[in-house]
Design a protein around this motif. Structure first.
Motif, PDB file in Angstrom:
ATOM      1  N   THR A 413      -3.599  78.324 -89.345  1.00 48.74           N
ATOM      2  CA  THR A 413      -4.375  77.146 -90.340  1.00 48.74           C
ATOM      3  C   THR A 413      -4.236  75.838 -90.017  1.00 48.74           C
ATOM      4  O   THR A 413      -3.306  74.951 -89.805  1.00 48.74           O
ATOM      5  CB  THR A 413      -4.814  77.593 -91.633  1.00 48.74           C
ATOM      6  N   LEU A 414      -5.638  74.959 -90.670  1.00 44.43           N
ATOM      7  CA  LEU A 414      -5.189  73.359 -90.643  1.00 44.43           C
ATOM      8  C   LEU A 414      -4.507  73.441 -92.224  1.00 44.43           C
ATOM      9  O   LEU A 414      -3.235  72.624 -91.466  1.00 44.43           O
ATOM     10  CB  LEU A 414      -6.185  72.693 -90.712  1.00 44.43           C
ATOM     11  N   ASP A 415      -4.033  73.869 -92.779  1.00 46.13           N
ATOM     12  CA  ASP A 415      -3.199  73.401 -93.800  1.00 46.13           C
ATOM     13  C   ASP A 415      -1.620  73.645 -93.219  1.00 46.13           C
ATOM     14  O   ASP A 415      -0.737  73.165 -93.341  1.00 46.13           O
ATOM     15  CB  ASP A 415      -3.703  74.014 -95.086  1.00 46.13           C
ATOM     16  N   ASP A 416      -1.243  75.198 -92.389  1.00 46.31           N
ATOM     17  CA  ASP A 416       0.312  75.509 -91.985  1.00 46.31           C
ATOM     18  C   ASP A 416       0.140  74.268 -90.546  1.00 46.31           C
ATOM     19  O   ASP A 416       1.136  74.204 -91.311  1.00 46.31           O
ATOM     20  CB  ASP A 416      -0.684  76.949 -91.478  1.00 46.31           C
ATOM     21  N   PHE A 417      -0.656  73.168 -90.001  1.00 43.28           N
ATOM     22  CA  PHE A 417      -0.995  73.278 -88.674  1.00 43.28           C
ATOM     23  C   PHE A 417      -0.422  71.587 -89.336  1.00 43.28           C
ATOM     24  O   PHE A 417       0.835  70.793 -88.762  1.00 43.28           O
ATOM     25  CB  PHE A 417      -1.480  73.055 -88.204  1.00 43.28           C
ATOM     26  N   GLN A 418      -0.521  70.905 -90.306  1.00 41.51           N
ATOM     27  CA  GLN A 418      -0.384  69.908 -90.620  1.00 41.51           C
ATOM     28  C   GLN A 418       0.819  69.791 -91.522  1.00 41.51           C
ATOM     29  O   GLN A 418       1.676  68.657 -91.699  1.00 41.51           O
ATOM     30  CB  GLN A 418      -2.136  69.483 -92.281  1.00 41.51           C
ATOM     31  N   HIS A 419       1.527  70.236 -92.534  1.00 44.18           N
ATOM     32  CA  HIS A 419       2.907  70.716 -93.464  1.00 44.18           C
ATOM     33  C   HIS A 419       4.124  71.342 -91.637  1.00 44.18           C
ATOM     34  O   HIS A 419       4.300  70.030 -91.765  1.00 44.18           O
ATOM     35  CB  HIS A 419       2.146  72.019 -94.123  1.00 44.18           C
ATOM     36  N   ALA A 420       3.546  71.115 -90.744  1.00 43.59           N
ATOM     37  CA  ALA A 420       4.260  71.569 -89.695  1.00 43.59           C
ATOM     38  C   ALA A 420       4.476  70.504 -89.285  1.00 43.59           C
ATOM     39  O   ALA A 420       5.629  70.028 -88.591  1.00 43.59           O
ATOM     40  CB  ALA A 420       4.262  72.489 -88.673  1.00 43.59           C
ATOM     41  N   LEU A 421       3.420  69.052 -89.529  1.00 44.13           N
ATOM     42  CA  LEU A 421       3.972  67.981 -88.586  1.00 44.13           C
ATOM     43  C   LEU A 421       4.463  67.456 -89.514  1.00 44.13           C
ATOM     44  O   LEU A 421       5.017  66.079 -89.460  1.00 44.13           O
ATOM     45  CB  LEU A 421       2.383  66.970 -87.964  1.00 44.13           C
TER      46      LEU A 421
END
Length: 797
Positions: A413-421
């Motif tokens: 998800t977008l939230d998962d991806f943003q957190h990874a950054l």
């Protein structure tokens, strides 16, 4: 007569023997794309289907098995590239290429990448999934190292294959971080210009933010001395080895409201130094819990670019400033100490040993302060009495890069991806994102810190000035970003970002040229589809260059021109700023611009600094503003006394010199001055530097469209001879359409394999030059039905 017959039969026999030898080498050294192999510690069978272009589609029952298989197939196509990249950060190039690379090895050892990797490995939690999958990948690599055929480059250089370890992964990522940093090229150069000419000459160079250019807009989701010589030599040595250097990039994602089929379309083309093999290795990995079509660096298990049916992501360079240089003060009577605030501290002495091919080991040491390594004396190229140290954020912050890449790859998800950054601290990346849920986003992923207005980070700081060692880091939420903005697209072209935290972020941003064109095109349409985005990613028009030409033409004195030269001017007046290979205006423009730059800057800077400034983003940013600035101090020719040259003088002299040079090199018929004669691309291999082996290892040359700072960014350095050999450009072109994700498309500059005996060594090269694409296959039934090669890995038991 009989002698001639015997000679003829002897030659025929020799040719036959050579053919057998070459055929045998080809058979034994080429990658295996078919058959069965036993893979150690594999739990279940893994099938690898190769598509028409040699892309492996890996189907496994679990992730660990999939990553083992990925490691093996990656190694059999790219082991030589893996070997080179892992050696850079640890100072291991001299062991392969001899003493000419000693300076490069010393420099990278002094940067501290290898030591930093060791510190990181010591702190790793081996139970982390990111570590376990990385080790599974390395197990696959190492089985090929142990059992697979030795690539021909190992025979030619005389080095042995050795197993890969987790530290090699971190060293490769560390090299990537270095190659992104522009401060190494720019800060010492600006200090030299300041010391030599004074601040007055810096005012007309684009060292600060320009509020009149195209900026990346933010939209929060919840919004209502001569150090330059050493670094220059290091970069030159890597270019000679055809080791990819990260240069720039484009990326954009178009929201459903602006697409024909009502779904997100994503596009990305990272700009990297051309080499053979090209930098990216494509692989499609599928398990019951994971699927990714990814682009991998050699020796790195997780893709930096990737997509699946849920989301797509890519990268550009953020271009933030994350390197600072400091003048240090040595104790007047005790050279073992340096000034730190109000006290004297001991220099830390770091001792290193470098293995050198066909020579004894070289032992050397360097000093280190609280800021970082002292660069004077590294490789015997940095001179001057004042010690200069370097602070680099990459080695100063806890390294979570492997976890970040793992989490990016596994995000759904977008939230998962943003957190990874949030764990990407360096290099600074502009991450572009789109997904099947109609989201588009852009983030500046980097560890940013506060910089007082009184501090200019683009100069070597005097003792006691500049930024403190302990930085005040910003929360990731303060980084520039845009999520689902109302203008219905996001993009990044390495240009200046707007502020989101009440402050600007110092950096080495590229000029607005590509950004302006991207915005111009995206704003003009609301019915984008895959094909029109494919056309856009190969666009070679520069509106900025058209404006520059119009300003220059106003200064040309036409009375002294011949009818032929007036015809050339008329062509420039009608020029649209495009760069097809048949354009003559493109050739005239760049020859003219070279002489303008040479006649404007070289008299003050001299040969060395003029060469240096051309290798920075700074000169790219300066061209358009200085042409618009009639009163710049740079226009006066410092070599002439009692005469003050104007901009018009320089423009006219340069135009005449350009025409004369073109006539001398391309002939008197100006219609033959076509862009394709001077603008070419050749993908160089390190072994291809040997003339006798060039045609075997190198790919090209080809005439090619595009130029510097257009969307199809085919960068070349300006040269005295007017031959523009493209050195960097789109390392891949990708278009992912979520309305038809299984028919998304891509291309590589040469081919998937780095093995010259593989049929996929250069099978995409002409397609790439022609602006064509191929499918990135995701549909399993289609992959199986069209695959002509299947490699099956079986457990040993």
């Amino acid at each position: 007569m009989r002698k001639f017959k015997r000679l003829g039969w002897g030659l025929l026999a020799l040719v036959g023997v050579l053919a057998v030898v070459i055929g045998s080498l080809t058979y034994h050294l080429k990658p295996d794309y078919d058959g069965e192999k036993k893979l150690q510690n594999l739990s279940e069978e893994v099938d690898v289907y190769y598509d028409t272009y040699g892309i492996p589609h890996i189907y496994a029952k679990n992730d660990a098995d999939a990553f083992k298989a990925l490691g093996y197939v990656h190694a059999q196509d790219r082991l030589w590239q893996m070997e080179l990249l892992r050696r850079i950060g640890k100072g291991g190039l001299s062991e392969v290429f001899g003493k000419d690379l000693l300076g490069t090895d010393k420099f990278f050892l002094a940067l501290g990448i290898d030591d930093y990797s060791s510190e990181t490995i010591a702190k790793l939690n081996t139970s982390d999934a990111a570590v376990q999958m990385s080790q599974a990948y390395l197990d696959g690599v190492n089985q090929f190292v142990e059992e697979g055929p030795t690539p021909v480059e190992f025979y030619l250089t005389g080095i042995d294959k050795k197993p890969f370890i987790l530290k090699d992964v971190y060293n490769t990522i560390g090299y990537m971080a270095f190659s992104f940093a522009m401060a190494h090229k720019t800060d010492p150069l600006l200090s030299k210009i300041k010391d030599k000419l004074g601040f007055e000459y810096l005012k007309d160079l684009e060292i600060d933010s320009d509020t009149t250019t195209q900026w990346i807009k933010n939209y929060p989701r919840n919004k209502t001395d001569s150090i330059h010589k050493s670094i220059s030599d290091v970069m030159a040595s890597l270019k000679k080895l055809s080791i990819p250097l990260f240069e720039g990039s484009n990326g954009w994602a178009i929201a459903p409201e602006k697409t024909k089929n009502g779904k997100v379309i994503f596009s990305n083309d990272p700009h990297i130094g051309f080499s053979q093999p090209s930098v990216w290795y494509e692989a499609h990995v599928s398990t019951p819990t994971y699927e990714k079509y990814g682009y991998h660096l050699a020796g790195v298990p997780y893709p930096l670019l990737g997509h699946n049916r849920k989301l797509a992501y890519g990268m550009t360079m953020f271009e933030n400033d994350d390197v600072d240089f400091y003048y240090e003060k040595t104790h007047p009577t005790d050279t073992r100490k340096y000034r730190s605030g109000n006290e004297w501290k001991d220099y830390e002495i770091i001792a290193k040993t470098i293995k050198v091919k066909d020579s004894d080991d070289v032992h050397f040491s360097y000093k280190k302060t609280q800021h970082g390594p002292i660069l004077n004396g590294i490789a015997d190229q940095v001179t001057g009495e004042r010690p200069i140290s370097m602070w680099w954020i990459f080695t100063k912050v806890e390294n979570k890069l492997l976890n970040s890449l793992y989490n990016m790859s596994y995000a759904t998800t977008l939230d998962d991806f943003q957190h990874a950054l949030e764990d990407l601290h360096a290099p600074g990346l502009g991450i572009v994102y789109g997904d099947a849920e109609d989201n588009v986003a852009w983030w500046a992923a980097a560890k940013l810190y506060k910089i007082p207005d009184s501090v200019n980070t683009k100069f070597v700081a005097e003792n006691g000035k500049g930024l403190p060692v302990e930085k005040e880091y910003l929360d990731f939420s303060k980084n520039p970003h845009a999520i689902n903005p109302p203008w219905e697209y996001v993009y990044s072209a390495n240009n200046q970002p707007d502020s989101i935290a009440g402050m600007l972020y110092p950096g080495y941003y590229l000029p607005e040229n590509r950004a302006r064109r991207i915005v111009q095109l995206l704003e003009s349409k609301n019915d984008w589809d895959k094909e029109t985005v494919g056309d856009m990613i190969t666009d070679d028009t520069s509106p900025v260059n058209v404006e520059i030409v119009r300003m220059l033409l106003k200064k040309v004195e036409v009375d002294s021109l011949s009818a032929t030269h007036l015809k050339i001017l008329d062509g420039l007046k009608q020029w649209k700023g495009d760069y097809p290979t048949e354009s003559t205006e493109a050739t005239v423009y760049h020859r003219w611009m070279y002489f303008i730059l040479r006649n404007t800057f070289k008299d003050e800077l001299g040969d060395t600094l003029f060469e240096e400034i051309q290798n920075t983003h700074l000169i790219k940013r300066t061209i358009a503003p200085i042409v618009a600035n009639e009163g710049s101090i740079w226009w006066d020719d410092a070599s002439t006394q009692d005469i003050t040259e104007s901009q018009a003088d320089i423009v006219n002299v340069s135009f005449q010199e350009a025409l004369q040079a073109l006539e001398q090199t391309l002939g008197s018929d100006s219609s033959s001055w076509i862009w394709g004669r001077v603008h070419t691309i050749e993908h160089g291999h390190p072994i291809g530097q040997i003339d006798a082996l060039r045609s075997f290892f190198n790919v090209g040359p080809f005439s090619v469209n595009g130029t510097r700072e257009v969307i199809n960014n085919m960068f070349f350095p300006y040269t005295e001879d007017g031959v523009y050999k493209v050195s960097s450009g789109p390392s891949t072109r990708r278009v992912v359409d979520f309305s038809d994700v299984e028919n998304s498309m891509s291309i590589l500059p040469t081919g998937q394999s780095g093995n010259p005996f593989s049929i996929h060594y250069k099978d995409q090269a002409e397609m790439y030059v022609n602006g064509e694409f191929r499918k990135m296959m995701l549909n399993k039934e289609e992959i199986i039905s069209t695959s002509k090669s299947v490699l099956t890995f079986k457990p040993e038991n």
